[in-house]
Design a protein around this motif. Structure first.
Motif, PDB file in Angstrom:
ATOM      1  N   PHE A 565      10.531  57.610  63.199  1.00 33.38           N
ATOM      2  CA  PHE A 565      11.473  57.492  63.744  1.00 33.38           C
ATOM      3  C   PHE A 565      12.028  55.839  62.738  1.00 33.38           C
ATOM      4  O   PHE A 565      11.188  55.368  62.803  1.00 33.38           O
ATOM      5  N   ASN A 566      13.332  55.943  63.954  1.00 35.33           N
ATOM      6  CA  ASN A 566      13.783  54.199  63.539  1.00 35.33           C
ATOM      7  C   ASN A 566      14.719  53.200  64.381  1.00 35.33           C
ATOM      8  O   ASN A 566      15.426  53.977  65.311  1.00 35.33           O
ATOM      9  N   GLU A 567      14.347  52.245  63.905  1.00 31.63           N
ATOM     10  CA  GLU A 567      15.523  51.397  64.858  1.00 31.63           C
ATOM     11  C   GLU A 567      16.780  51.458  63.895  1.00 31.63           C
ATOM     12  O   GLU A 567      16.367  51.120  62.589  1.00 31.63           O
ATOM     13  N   VAL A 568      17.579  51.492  64.204  1.00 32.93           N
ATOM     14  CA  VAL A 568      19.076  51.273  63.605  1.00 32.93           C
ATOM     15  C   VAL A 568      19.967  50.469  64.194  1.00 32.93           C
ATOM     16  O   VAL A 568      20.442  50.149  65.542  1.00 32.93           O
ATOM     17  N   PHE A 569      20.516  49.233  63.181  1.00 32.86           N
ATOM     18  CA  PHE A 569      21.366  48.378  64.250  1.00 32.86           C
ATOM     19  C   PHE A 569      22.639  48.221  63.467  1.00 32.86           C
ATOM     20  O   PHE A 569      23.237  48.885  62.043  1.00 32.86           O
ATOM     21  N   LEU A 570      23.570  48.424  64.720  1.00 28.07           N
ATOM     22  CA  LEU A 570      24.988  48.377  63.974  1.00 28.07           C
ATOM     23  C   LEU A 570      26.130  47.228  63.715  1.00 28.07           C
ATOM     24  O   LEU A 570      25.922  46.977  65.043  1.00 28.07           O
ATOM     25  N   ARG A 571      26.540  46.916  62.929  1.00 31.19           N
ATOM     26  CA  ARG A 571      26.961  45.711  62.884  1.00 31.19           C
ATOM     27  C   ARG A 571      28.447  45.639  62.497  1.00 31.19           C
ATOM     28  O   ARG A 571      28.168  45.073  60.618  1.00 31.19           O
ATOM     29  N   ASP A 572      29.151  46.057  63.111  1.00 33.04           N
ATOM     30  CA  ASP A 572      30.497  45.445  62.629  1.00 33.04           C
ATOM     31  C   ASP A 572      30.973  47.127  61.591  1.00 33.04           C
ATOM     32  O   ASP A 572      31.335  46.556  60.386  1.00 33.04           O
ATOM     33  N   VAL A 573      30.411  48.115  61.670  1.00 31.76           N
ATOM     34  CA  VAL A 573      30.584  49.335  61.443  1.00 31.76           C
ATOM     35  C   VAL A 573      31.727  49.906  61.368  1.00 31.76           C
ATOM     36  O   VAL A 573      32.047  49.877  62.458  1.00 31.76           O
ATOM     37  N   PHE A 574      32.617  49.991  60.013  1.00 36.35           N
ATOM     38  CA  PHE A 574      33.573  50.504  60.563  1.00 36.35           C
ATOM     39  C   PHE A 574      33.759  52.307  59.889  1.00 36.35           C
ATOM     40  O   PHE A 574      32.884  52.720  60.110  1.00 36.35           O
ATOM     41  N   VAL A 575      34.494  52.486  61.142  1.00 35.47           N
ATOM     42  CA  VAL A 575      34.249  54.311  60.945  1.00 35.47           C
ATOM     43  C   VAL A 575      35.754  54.712  61.448  1.00 35.47           C
ATOM     44  O   VAL A 575      36.739  54.383  62.935  1.00 35.47           O
ATOM     45  N   PRO A 576      36.688  55.545  60.748  1.00 35.80           N
ATOM     46  CA  PRO A 576      37.500  55.995  60.253  1.00 35.80           C
ATOM     47  C   PRO A 576      37.361  56.793  61.936  1.00 35.80           C
ATOM     48  O   PRO A 576      37.387  57.794  62.603  1.00 35.80           O
ATOM     49  N   ASP A 577      38.896  56.583  61.830  1.00 43.25           N
ATOM     50  CA  ASP A 577      39.483  57.298  63.013  1.00 43.25           C
ATOM     51  C   ASP A 577      39.259  58.771  62.456  1.00 43.25           C
ATOM     52  O   ASP A 577      39.096  59.056  63.968  1.00 43.25           O
ATOM     53  N   GLU A 578      39.416  59.808  61.449  1.00 42.46           N
ATOM     54  CA  GLU A 578      38.646  61.075  61.582  1.00 42.46           C
ATOM     55  C   GLU A 578      37.755  61.485  61.619  1.00 42.46           C
ATOM     56  O   GLU A 578      37.059  62.362  61.777  1.00 42.46           O
ATOM     57  N   MET A 579      37.030  60.212  62.338  1.00 43.45           N
ATOM     58  CA  MET A 579      35.500  60.334  61.823  1.00 43.45           C
ATOM     59  C   MET A 579      34.842  59.982  63.312  1.00 43.45           C
ATOM     60  O   MET A 579      33.696  60.764  64.192  1.00 43.45           O
ATOM     61  N   LEU A 580      36.185  60.256  64.733  1.00 39.33           N
ATOM     62  CA  LEU A 580      36.322  60.155  66.337  1.00 39.33           C
ATOM     63  C   LEU A 580      36.058  62.208  66.133  1.00 39.33           C
ATOM     64  O   LEU A 580      37.632  62.367  66.294  1.00 39.33           O
ATOM     65  N   LEU A 581      35.001  62.242  67.277  1.00 40.23           N
ATOM     66  CA  LEU A 581      35.582  64.110  67.702  1.00 40.23           C
ATOM     67  C   LEU A 581      35.552  63.961  69.034  1.00 40.23           C
ATOM     68  O   LEU A 581      36.405  63.396  69.584  1.00 40.23           O
ATOM     69  N   GLY A 582      37.574  64.398  69.110  1.00 40.87           N
ATOM     70  CA  GLY A 582      37.615  64.613  70.295  1.00 40.87           C
ATOM     71  C   GLY A 582      38.773  63.402  70.470  1.00 40.87           C
ATOM     72  O   GLY A 582      38.807  63.134  69.723  1.00 40.87           O
ATOM     73  N   GLY A 583      38.593  63.337  71.936  1.00 40.19           N
ATOM     74  CA  GLY A 583      39.472  61.668  72.577  1.00 40.19           C
ATOM     75  C   GLY A 583      38.516  60.590  72.831  1.00 40.19           C
ATOM     76  O   GLY A 583      36.799  61.129  72.779  1.00 40.19           O
ATOM     77  N   PRO A 584      39.273  59.253  72.664  1.00 43.71           N
ATOM     78  CA  PRO A 584      38.122  58.259  72.693  1.00 43.71           C
ATOM     79  C   PRO A 584      37.064  58.286  74.134  1.00 43.71           C
ATOM     80  O   PRO A 584      36.197  57.889  73.486  1.00 43.71           O
ATOM     81  N   THR A 585      37.464  58.826  75.024  1.00 49.56           N
ATOM     82  CA  THR A 585      36.331  58.895  75.811  1.00 49.56           C
ATOM     83  C   THR A 585      36.027  60.464  76.466  1.00 49.56           C
ATOM     84  O   THR A 585      35.762  60.847  77.059  1.00 49.56           O
ATOM     85  N   ASP A 586      35.649  61.173  74.863  1.00 51.81           N
ATOM     86  CA  ASP A 586      35.263  62.853  75.420  1.00 51.81           C
ATOM     87  C   ASP A 586      33.476  62.392  75.649  1.00 51.81           C
ATOM     88  O   ASP A 586      33.024  63.838  74.818  1.00 51.81           O
ATOM     89  N   GLY A 587      33.263  61.508  74.507  1.00 52.67           N
ATOM     90  CA  GLY A 587      31.284  61.330  74.346  1.00 52.67           C
ATOM     91  C   GLY A 587      30.782  62.867  74.655  1.00 52.67           C
ATOM     92  O   GLY A 587      30.047  62.575  74.616  1.00 52.67           O
ATOM     93  N   TRP A 588      30.851  61.757  76.238  1.00 50.87           N
ATOM     94  CA  TRP A 588      29.721  62.068  77.210  1.00 50.87           C
ATOM     95  C   TRP A 588      29.585  63.686  77.226  1.00 50.87           C
ATOM     96  O   TRP A 588      29.098  64.676  76.562  1.00 50.87           O
ATOM     97  N   SER A 589      30.533  64.644  77.012  1.00 50.44           N
ATOM     98  CA  SER A 589      30.950  66.397  77.436  1.00 50.44           C
ATOM     99  C   SER A 589      30.447  66.397  75.551  1.00 50.44           C
ATOM    100  O   SER A 589      29.871  66.945  76.002  1.00 50.44           O
ATOM    101  N   LEU A 590      31.048  66.106  74.619  1.00 44.21           N
ATOM    102  CA  LEU A 590      30.241  66.486  73.226  1.00 44.21           C
ATOM    103  C   LEU A 590      29.350  66.335  73.397  1.00 44.21           C
ATOM    104  O   LEU A 590      28.161  67.139  72.851  1.00 44.21           O
ATOM    105  N   ALA A 591      28.055  65.389  73.732  1.00 42.45           N
ATOM    106  CA  ALA A 591      27.135  64.865  73.567  1.00 42.45           C
ATOM    107  C   ALA A 591      26.227  66.164  74.462  1.00 42.45           C
ATOM    108  O   ALA A 591      24.983  66.288  74.149  1.00 42.45           O
TER     109      ALA A 591
END
Length: 732
Positions: A565-591
């Motif tokens: 296992f690992n801890e993962v630290f995310l510091r100002d990580v850029f994620v392109p728009d194309e890597m957002l799945l669904g809408g900006p607030t669809d994450g819970w249903s997708l999860a």
């Protein structure tokens, strides 16, 4: 879910329940307890016979209904749920045993009498001898013999066991009534002194007769537990303390959920014991012993669990629960010592496991032929790449895996071209074809199995084309960036933030318990996109390149010394728009969709031995075998019930029925079994646990246990889901 899996079987059970509601409500049964204990038939017996419920499994030509033992199990279960007096089960069991006999005039006469409604009982003890056609001996206390008009008595004739048809009214026969634990039926001791036997039933194997009897008694236990689940659930919903329903109390929710889990396992074990009656003698014995240990033997304790949830109310004479408790105690006692059954089962499963195959037969031959051709070609190829995680055959890359992936056989239920849109039957055909080729290791997607379905539903075609094929080939690896230090199982409480920037999103946060992050190329990430929205609604689902600037890993070493296992630290990580799945607030249903992705398959529950150390020990020389075999038998009984639960669910899906609660129930049951297996293994291999090196895997297996118990959600989280989503208990 009841024992019956078909619409016709459920309708039959409903008809029995409707009969009981009209003719034998519990208040009438209570009023006749003394008469029932004295061996009098219930007043509604003739009406029950007229409906043919007692003779569902008897052939048409002897006056029966021409059904199967699986149909009869539904009658027995429904009768037990309604607490119909025990003469029902005893007569049905006698008929089932009689159907095993050779087709002789004597057998036809007996079956005809049973079909006509003669109450009967099986006397299956070691107390009778048949010498030169004369029967003598005495039974142990036996259920429903006082009410019986016909007895089937197993007797020793030299080394053989023969079945004598005995008329309890004969002067050479006496039936001494005893005070029974089960108040709804009689108990008696049968004594025979010099009875000349004129009718014998031949061809009934003693072991098979016991298997039939056990399977039907397990169906009765299933009915008792089903009533308890329903009664407890209703009580917890309506009973109030401290100004709210007691069903909101988590301790009671968990207790009720575990009662459901154990009830479903009992039902599955009973169903499996009935199903096995068409299989080999060893398979029959394995399944019957499992039903005895998972359904019949623990029934009394499980009803007691139900009683404690009622509190003192359930302990009163006026409450019906104590009648079910007494019936459960009586059923358990009727099968003999559970320790002996467990030891016998462990001895059997040292060398043979329960066959959980679906036995599809020759269905969809063209599809099978296409699959077989692909797998035969795959056998001519080899994989030449080792996975980043290590030298695991199911993760290896190369021509063999690529062929299987391109044929859509890694996840065949997925849509083309990634799968073949396989139906449940087709998925099982693929499973069978892989099993026919044991040298061909089926490739695994590992964590990507739960991630790719979300990618397929939410990502653009370009992203899919870039990531999916390489993942199927095993060249692209994934991790799941869900859990956080302050939001483990409660994913909706996550605090990792994703802020909108030009062309995409800037992510900051901290993830933990991330498996395979050190090898992963991409991660499925949940991050909060709208801090002002309700916590389940303000979450986005992102795909993160694990090589992105700002992604830092810190390994977490566990008790084994390894860092899976690992801890993962995310510091100002850029994620392109194309890597957002669904809408900006669809994450819970997708999860939720990601975590719910499960094939229609049983291999995860069926083909993995959870007691390898005990099995090896049971087959070793110089050990005390009985304790080891007993522990192995208890674990295999529980494990086989989980197998049966999975097979039943697949059977239902093949029949076109909607998915049931089997997945959640199996997850809890597997958690329980893993703990039991580990505890038993440590206790019985104690000296081996002094050493933690390559000479002994006992300690290594035990130290890896938390990952299996916690991964994917703890047992307690699963119990919350069962209590609230399946039983419908109120939330706080």
């Amino acid at each position: 879910m009841p024992v019956g899996v078909t619409d016709e079987q459920r309708e039959l059970a409903e008809a029995v329940a409707a009969f009981a509601s009209r003719h034998a409500p519990l208040d009438k049964t209570r009023a006749s307890l003394d008469a029932l204990a004295a061996g009098e038939l219930p007043q509604w017996w003739d009406e029950f016979v007229a409906n043919g419920f007692h003779a569902v499994h008897l052939a048409d030509d002897v006056g029966g209904q021409g059904g199967t033992l699986a149909d009869t199990a539904c009658v027995v279960e429904a009768a037990a749920t309604a607490l119909l007096p025990g003469v029902v089960t005893a007569t049905v069991v006698a008929g089932a045993v009689a159907t095993l006999a050779d087709d002789t005039p004597a057998a036809r006469r007996v079956l005809g009498r049973l079909a006509a409604g003669t109450p009967a009982a099986v006397v299956h003890t070691d107390g009778f001898e048949l010498t030169d056609g004369v029967l003598s001996g005495a039974s142990t206390p036996t259920l429903s013999v006082c009410a019986a008009g016909l007895l089937l008595v197993a007797a020793h004739d030299g080394d053989a066991v023969v079945w004598c048809v005995v008329d309890p009214a004969d002067p050479a026969v006496t039936v001494d009534p005893r005070r029974g634990t089960d108040l709804t039926t009689d108990v008696g001791v049968v004594r025979v002194a010099g009875l000349t036997v004129t009718e014998l039933l031949t061809g009934i194997g003693e072991a098979r007769a016991r298997c039939v009897s056990t399977a039907l008694h397990a169906s009765a236990a299933s009915g008792l537990l089903r009533w308890c689940v329903d009664a407890v659930t209703e009580h917890l919903r309506t009973r109030e303390q401290f100004g709210k329903p007691i069903g909101t109390f988590q301790a009671l929710q968990h207790q009720a959920a575990m009662l459901l889990v154990n009830s479903e396992l009992a039902t599955s074990a009973a169903w499996d014991a009935v199903r096995a009656l068409d299989e080999s003698p060893t398979q029959q014995r394995i399944a019957a012993a499992g039903a005895a240990l998972v359904a019949v033997a623990p029934a009394a304790e499980l009803v007691l669990d139900a009683l404690t949830m009622f509190g003192a109310i359930g302990f009163t004479w006026e409450h019906d629960l104590h009648l079910y408790w007494r019936r459960a105690i009586s059923l358990g006692a009727s099968l003999g010592p559970a320790n002996r059954i467990a030891t016998e089962l462990g001895d059997l499963t040292r060398g043979e496991s329960r066959d959980a195959a679906m036995k599809l037969g020759d269905v969809e031959p063209e599809f099978r032929a296409r699959v077989a051709a692909v797998l035969d070609e795959a056998l001519t190829l080899e994989n030449d790449g080792v996975a980043k995680q290590g030298d695991y055959a199911n993760l290896a890359t190369g021509p063999q895996r690529t062929l299987i992936a391109e044929a859509g056989l890694i996840q065949p239920h997925w849509p083309a071209p990634w799968g073949v849109d396989a139906t449940p039957v087709q998925q099982l055909i693929i499973d069978e074809e892989f099993e026919k080729r044991p040298s061909l290791v089926r490739p695994s997607l590992n964590i990507a199995e739960w991630v790719l379905p979300t990618l397929l539903s939410g990502a653009s075609q370009d992203v899919q084309a870039r990531l999916v094929p390489s993942t199927m080939r095993g060249e692209t690896l994934w991790c799941q960036l869900f859990s956080e230090p302050g939001a483990g199982s409660d994913l909706a409480s996550l605090t990792t933030r994703a802020s909108r920037v030009d062309g995409g999103w800037r992510v900051n946060g901290h993830k933990i318990w991330t498996s395979s992050a050190q090898w992963a190329d991409f991660g499925a990430l949940l991050a909060r996109t709208d801090p002002d929205a309700p916590k389940h609604r303000g979450i986005g689902y992102f795909v993160v390149d694990m090589r992105s600037e700002g992604v830092e890993l810190e390994p977490i070493r566990t008790a084994t010394g390894d860092a899976h296992f690992n801890e993962v630290f995310l510091r100002d990580v850029f994620v392109p728009d194309e890597m957002l799945l669904g809408g900006p607030t669809d994450g819970w249903s997708l999860a939720i969709a990601t975590m719910a992705q499960e094939r229609v398959a049983i291999s995860g529950y069926v083909n993995f031995d959870r007691s390898p150390d005990l099995r090896r020990l049971a087959n070793s020389e110089g050990v005390e075998h009985d304790p080891v075999c007993r522990a192995l038998g208890e674990l295999d009984a529980y494990g086989n019930a989980i197998k049966a639960l999975a097979v039943r669910e697949v059977t239902r899906l093949i029949d076109g029925q909607a998915a049931g609660p089997a997945s959640s129930i199996a997850k809890v049951a597997m958690n329980v079994m893993l703990r039991r297996a580990a505890t038993a293994t440590l206790a019985l291999t104690a000296p081996m646990a002094l050493v933690d090196d390559d000479s002994s895997e006992v300690v290594e297996h035990y130290l890896h246990l938390p990952a299996e118990l916690i991964g994917g959600g703890t047992k307690e989280i699963q119990l919350n889901i069962i209590a609230q989503m399946i039983l419908g208990l109120p939330r706080k």
